[in-house]
Design an enzyme around this catalytic site. Structure first.
Site, PDB file in Angstrom:
ATOM      1  N   HIS A 194     -30.472  45.816  72.033  1.00 17.85           N
ATOM      2  CA  HIS A 194     -29.069  45.436  72.200  1.00 17.85           C
ATOM      3  C   HIS A 194     -28.211  46.700  72.189  1.00 17.85           C
ATOM      4  O   HIS A 194     -28.342  47.542  71.296  1.00 17.85           O
ATOM      5  CB  HIS A 194     -28.664  44.486  71.071  1.00 17.85           C
ATOM      6  CG  HIS A 194     -27.188  44.371  70.915  1.00 17.85           C
ATOM      7  ND1 HIS A 194     -26.366  43.980  71.956  1.00 17.85           N
ATOM      8  CD2 HIS A 194     -26.358  44.612  69.861  1.00 17.85           C
ATOM      9  CE1 HIS A 194     -25.115  43.987  71.546  1.00 17.85           C
ATOM     10  NE2 HIS A 194     -25.083  44.368  70.284  1.00 17.85           N
ATOM     11  N   CYS A 225     -25.358  38.835  69.721  1.00 18.80           N
ATOM     12  CA  CYS A 225     -26.141  39.928  70.298  1.00 18.80           C
ATOM     13  C   CYS A 225     -27.650  39.699  70.266  1.00 18.80           C
ATOM     14  O   CYS A 225     -28.401  40.397  70.936  1.00 18.80           O
ATOM     15  CB  CYS A 225     -25.769  41.214  69.589  1.00 18.80           C
ATOM     16  SG  CYS A 225     -23.973  41.488  69.635  1.00 18.80           S
ATOM     17  N   ASN A 253     -20.182  47.194  74.634  1.00 19.69           N
ATOM     18  CA  ASN A 253     -21.087  46.216  74.017  1.00 19.69           C
ATOM     19  C   ASN A 253     -20.699  44.833  74.536  1.00 19.69           C
ATOM     20  O   ASN A 253     -19.666  44.291  74.146  1.00 19.69           O
ATOM     21  CB  ASN A 253     -20.935  46.305  72.489  1.00 19.69           C
ATOM     22  CG  ASN A 253     -21.712  45.239  71.746  1.00 19.69           C
ATOM     23  OD1 ASN A 253     -22.157  44.261  72.334  1.00 19.69           O
ATOM     24  ND2 ASN A 253     -21.852  45.422  70.446  1.00 19.69           N
TER      25      ASN A 253
END
Lengths: 81, 320
Positions: free
Chosen positions: B247, B113, B277
């Site tokens: 993120h 990430c 995500n």
């Protein structure tokens, strides 16, 4: 630090870190009574760990039933002496 | 030389995993996923769809729209943790499939990430050194291959995606202005796919393991520190920033960071509802969507911050 002081601090942490809407007593069971959801419970645990500078292992949450406020008060008392 | 983002595009696989499906599958409440986690649906790569397939789909439109790009791109960085092969690198496969010049420097970066921010820094260093005129950054991952479909902690969060970003030069004083990076390998086992490399441990599941509490603690500590460091170094306040593009881990986490830092709702970009995500692609996807919906004027500032597996983090101050 006595139990009452810890209990009052837990109430403050819960107010600051969760969307809790009910009055907190030693008998309040945060998860099993759906007082908070899993994300708020995680946030509460992190805040407790940070404030008291302790680590709460996952196993202790289950074995000591730390979702119950009174149990957490006792647990913290033991941890911080 | 300063450098900036020239173009962004992304690709989402066709298969959709929605909250009703997850409710039936693992019993998570749809309301909780939508309102607390901030995700309505996530995409899952097809059974035979590889990361190079997804990367090509994300990049093709950009390359087809500007035929000079294939020659101008001197650097290709592919950020993935699910390469088609352990060797060769996905970047080498993509150099060929995308028809990029044989003079392209191409390599993979194994980050999650935080990957996009790191790749931006790498690209900048190469552009500044004169090694390349333009860089193509591709973020691509398929965490669906790593996830136990019965694991409530991970199955509801992650989605598959690929994103492509062209980086090139800009005027001094704009583009990437400052950066901050960090690593804390002591937290490596908080987010890990055991048995995915050389080291094997029969006692450990090979599925993605995430210690949500540790990741949460790491994030709400490190992200504010890193962002504040950049702001202070540049004599800026939170209110000077037009948008914070972090993120997109989950909405709850972003809201917590927002609260800690005093970021207003209109400054905080939350864009994961239809993607989940997507690991290193969350920032490019959010940026791509932001650029389509919000006008930025010269001098406007945004903050990008990636954080996650490693544990690793990176923050960028970007000026239009």
């Amino acid at each position: 630090m006595n139990d009452t002081v810890i209990l009052e601090k837990l109430k403050v942490i819960l107010r600051e870190h969760t969307a809790i809407k009910v009055a907190i007593t030693r008998d309040t069971a945060l998860l099993s009574q759906s007082v908070v959801d899993s994300m708020d419970f995680m946030n509460y645990l992190v805040a407790v760990e940070t404030h008291y500078n302790i680590t709460i292992p996952d196993e202790a949450i289950a074995s000591r039933q730390l979702g119950i406020i009174g149990n957490m008060v006792v647990y913290i008392g033991e941890k911080i002496g | 030389m300063s450098y900036k983002i020239h173009q962004i595009d992304y690709y989402l696989p066709a298969k959709i995993l929605n909250n009703d499906f997850l409710h039936n599958q693992v019993g998570i409440e749809s309301d909780f996923l939508e309102n607390k986690i901030g995700i309505k649906e996530r995409r899952v790569a097809g059974e035979t769809e590889s990361c190079t397939d997804m990367a090509c789909a994300a990049t093709s439109k950009l390359l087809d729209a500007d035929h000079s790009l294939r020659e101008d791109i001197g650097l290709l960085v592919v950020c993935t943790q699910n390469p088609d092969y352990r060797l060769p690198t996905t970047a080498c496969l993509l150099q060929h499939r995308l028809g990029l010049s044989r003079h392209t420097m191409a390599f993979d970066v194994n980050l999650g990430c935080s990957g996009f921010v790191y790749c931006m820094a790498l690209a900048g260093a190469c552009l500044n050194s004169g090694m390349a005129k333009k860089a193509l950054l591709i973020m691509v991952d398929q965490y669906s291959r790593l996830i136990d479909q019965t694991d409530k902690n991970t199955v509801s969060l992650f989605g598959d995606a690929a994103s492509a970003v062209i980086i090139g030069s800009t005027n001094a004083g704009s583009g990437v202005i400052d950066m901050d990076f960090g690593t804390d390998g002591s937290g490596a086992f908080s987010l890990i796919a055991h048995n995915s490399g050389i080291v094997k441990n029969a006692e450990k599941s090979s599925y993605l393991y995430m210690n949500g509490r540790e990741i949460f603690k790491f994030t709400i500590t490190v992200v504010p520190q890193s962002v504040i460091q950049i702001l202070e170094r540049n004599s800026l306040r939170v209110s000077d920033i037009k948008a914070f593009v972090f993120h997109q881990a989950n909405k709850y986490m972003l809201k917590e960071i927002q609260k800690i830092m005093g970021i207003r709702d209109d400054q905080m970009v939350i864009d994961m509802e239809l993607t989940g995500n997507t690991v290193s692609s969350t920032i490019p996807i959010a940026l791509g969507n932001l650029f389509k919906t919000q006008a930025f004027l010269p001098g406007d500032k945004i903050i990008l911050c990636g954080f996650g597996v490693g544990l690793s983090w990176g923050t960028i101050l970007y000026v239009f």
